[in-house]
Design a protein around this motif. Sequence first.
Motif, PDB file in Angstrom:
ATOM      1  N   THR A  20     123.069  36.067  83.726  1.00  0.00           N
ATOM      2  CA  THR A  20     122.286  36.335  82.602  1.00  0.00           C
ATOM      3  C   THR A  20     122.970  37.840  82.011  1.00  0.00           C
ATOM      4  OG1 THR A  20     120.952  34.397  82.567  1.00  0.00           O
ATOM      5  CG2 THR A  20     120.515  36.189  80.866  1.00  0.00           C
ATOM      6  N   HIS A  21     123.372  37.850  80.948  1.00  0.00           N
ATOM      7  CA  HIS A  21     123.517  39.344  80.323  1.00  0.00           C
ATOM      8  C   HIS A  21     122.298  39.548  79.538  1.00  0.00           C
ATOM      9  CE1 HIS A  21     125.294  42.158  77.552  1.00  0.00           C
ATOM     10  NE2 HIS A  21     126.101  42.824  78.724  1.00  0.00           N
ATOM     11  N   GLY A  22     122.089  40.943  79.232  1.00  0.00           N
ATOM     12  CA  GLY A  22     121.130  41.160  78.412  1.00  0.00           C
ATOM     13  C   GLY A  22     121.293  40.938  76.923  1.00  0.00           C
ATOM     14  N   SER A  23     122.513  40.482  76.538  1.00  0.00           N
ATOM     15  CA  SER A  23     122.627  40.244  75.089  1.00  0.00           C
ATOM     16  C   SER A  23     121.955  39.037  74.721  1.00  0.00           C
ATOM     17  CB  SER A  23     124.291  40.160  74.936  1.00  0.00           C
ATOM     18  OG  SER A  23     124.759  39.251  75.567  1.00  0.00           O
ATOM     19  N   THR A  24     121.601  38.059  75.877  1.00  0.00           N
ATOM     20  CA  THR A  24     121.097  36.665  75.434  1.00  0.00           C
ATOM     21  C   THR A  24     119.635  36.846  74.819  1.00  0.00           C
ATOM     22  OG1 THR A  24     120.243  36.377  77.867  1.00  0.00           O
ATOM     23  CG2 THR A  24     122.475  35.634  77.218  1.00  0.00           C
ATOM     24  N   GLY A  25     119.117  37.942  75.129  1.00  0.00           N
ATOM     25  CA  GLY A  25     117.758  38.102  74.702  1.00  0.00           C
ATOM     26  C   GLY A  25     116.738  37.428  75.715  1.00  0.00           C
ATOM     27  N   ASP A  26     117.289  36.920  76.900  1.00  0.00           N
ATOM     28  CA  ASP A  26     116.212  36.243  77.748  1.00  0.00           C
ATOM     29  C   ASP A  26     115.625  37.566  78.369  1.00  0.00           C
ATOM     30  OD1 ASP A  26     117.667  34.105  77.415  1.00  0.00           O
ATOM     31  OD2 ASP A  26     118.039  33.560  79.430  1.00  0.00           O
ATOM     32  N   LYS A  46     125.826  35.431  71.624  1.00  0.00           N
ATOM     33  CA  LYS A  46     127.053  35.186  70.786  1.00  0.00           C
ATOM     34  C   LYS A  46     127.943  36.737  70.349  1.00  0.00           C
ATOM     35  CE  LYS A  46     128.650  33.255  66.229  1.00  0.00           C
ATOM     36  NZ  LYS A  46     129.644  34.483  66.107  1.00  0.00           N
ATOM     37  N   GLN A  47     127.040  37.751  70.029  1.00  0.00           N
ATOM     38  CA  GLN A  47     128.182  38.980  69.616  1.00  0.00           C
ATOM     39  C   GLN A  47     128.794  39.308  70.813  1.00  0.00           C
ATOM     40  OE1 GLN A  47     128.189  40.283  66.495  1.00  0.00           O
ATOM     41  NE2 GLN A  47     129.950  41.378  67.696  1.00  0.00           N
ATOM     42  N   GLY A  61     133.675  50.929  70.884  1.00  0.00           N
ATOM     43  CA  GLY A  61     133.182  49.416  71.187  1.00  0.00           C
ATOM     44  C   GLY A  61     131.628  49.372  71.629  1.00  0.00           C
ATOM     45  N   PRO A  62     131.046  48.406  71.648  1.00  0.00           N
ATOM     46  CA  PRO A  62     129.614  48.124  71.988  1.00  0.00           C
ATOM     47  C   PRO A  62     129.436  48.540  73.448  1.00  0.00           C
ATOM     48  CG  PRO A  62     130.533  45.925  71.963  1.00  0.00           C
ATOM     49  CD  PRO A  62     131.779  46.772  71.519  1.00  0.00           C
ATOM     50  N   ASP A  63     128.059  48.675  73.742  1.00  0.00           N
ATOM     51  CA  ASP A  63     127.911  49.045  75.262  1.00  0.00           C
ATOM     52  C   ASP A  63     128.390  48.197  76.210  1.00  0.00           C
ATOM     53  OD1 ASP A  63     126.811  51.389  74.351  1.00  0.00           O
ATOM     54  OD2 ASP A  63     124.695  50.755  74.209  1.00  0.00           O
ATOM     55  N   HIS A  64     128.382  47.032  75.967  1.00  0.00           N
ATOM     56  CA  HIS A  64     128.502  45.940  77.060  1.00  0.00           C
ATOM     57  C   HIS A  64     130.224  45.754  77.058  1.00  0.00           C
ATOM     58  CE1 HIS A  64     128.193  43.538  73.274  1.00  0.00           C
ATOM     59  NE2 HIS A  64     129.084  42.988  73.791  1.00  0.00           N
ATOM     60  N   ALA A  65     130.805  46.337  76.388  1.00  0.00           N
ATOM     61  CA  ALA A  65     132.426  46.125  76.102  1.00  0.00           C
ATOM     62  C   ALA A  65     132.841  47.424  75.574  1.00  0.00           C
ATOM     63  CB  ALA A  65     132.896  45.012  75.491  1.00  0.00           C
ATOM     64  N   ALA A  66     132.337  48.655  76.144  1.00  0.00           N
ATOM     65  CA  ALA A  66     132.891  49.948  75.816  1.00  0.00           C
ATOM     66  C   ALA A  66     134.209  50.133  76.254  1.00  0.00           C
ATOM     67  CB  ALA A  66     131.839  50.917  76.263  1.00  0.00           C
TER      68      ALA A  66
END
Length: 222
Positions: free
Chosen positions: A29-35, A99-100, A180-185
């Motif tokens: 799980t990546h942090g972008s999921t909000g979990d 999603k993003q 790019g965003p932090d997760h895909a810089a």
Amino acid sequence: MLGDAAHTFLTRLVGRRPADEALWREALTHGSTGDARDYQRLEFLGDRVLGMVVAEWLHEDEKSDEGRLSQRLNALVSRTTCAAVAREIGLAEHIRLGKQARDDGGHDSDNILGDVMEALIGASFVSRGFDPTRELVRKLWAPHVQGDAGQSKHPKSALQEWAAGNRRKGPEYTLVERSGPDHAASFTVRVSVKNVGEAQATANSKQEAETLAAAAFLKEFG
């Protein structure tokens, strides 16, 4: 909890159906999921376990001195190699992203692939212990250990030596752009040697961009 595809993937990976589903879900799980829980803590642990396993493995080769062992270790536990292993086992499709992050190509990011690969090692260590995890790492990393990863001199070290050997000032690295965003810089770095020239490269980490820029410089001027 885990979907059928993830169950099948993990069962194939570790040789049995995962007992602690919440733990393995966290690793994917990546942090972008909000979990509430994502892979970062397991990645922290897995990074250390991977380093221990590979260091022990390399130490078995009594022909290599400390410098060569360190060189190979750094290459084999690098984000680039972790991401390569992740691609080889088909990990990308099982990573849980928001999603993003998906839209930004997170599934193919070396940063994310490498981090989740380490998180899976961490999850294996927590749920199964060191010996089965060592066996897992040795199985997945065997082609890289048996190959030439870390055998050649690192491009940055080679460039430093080239500059000294040619009586030039040491290479200077400059961050040209971060996008790019932090997760895909994405990082673009320029390396220059005074009175010789410069080269630049782009990668998913500043360190890798520096490495690629050094290699590009040596190819053009070395």
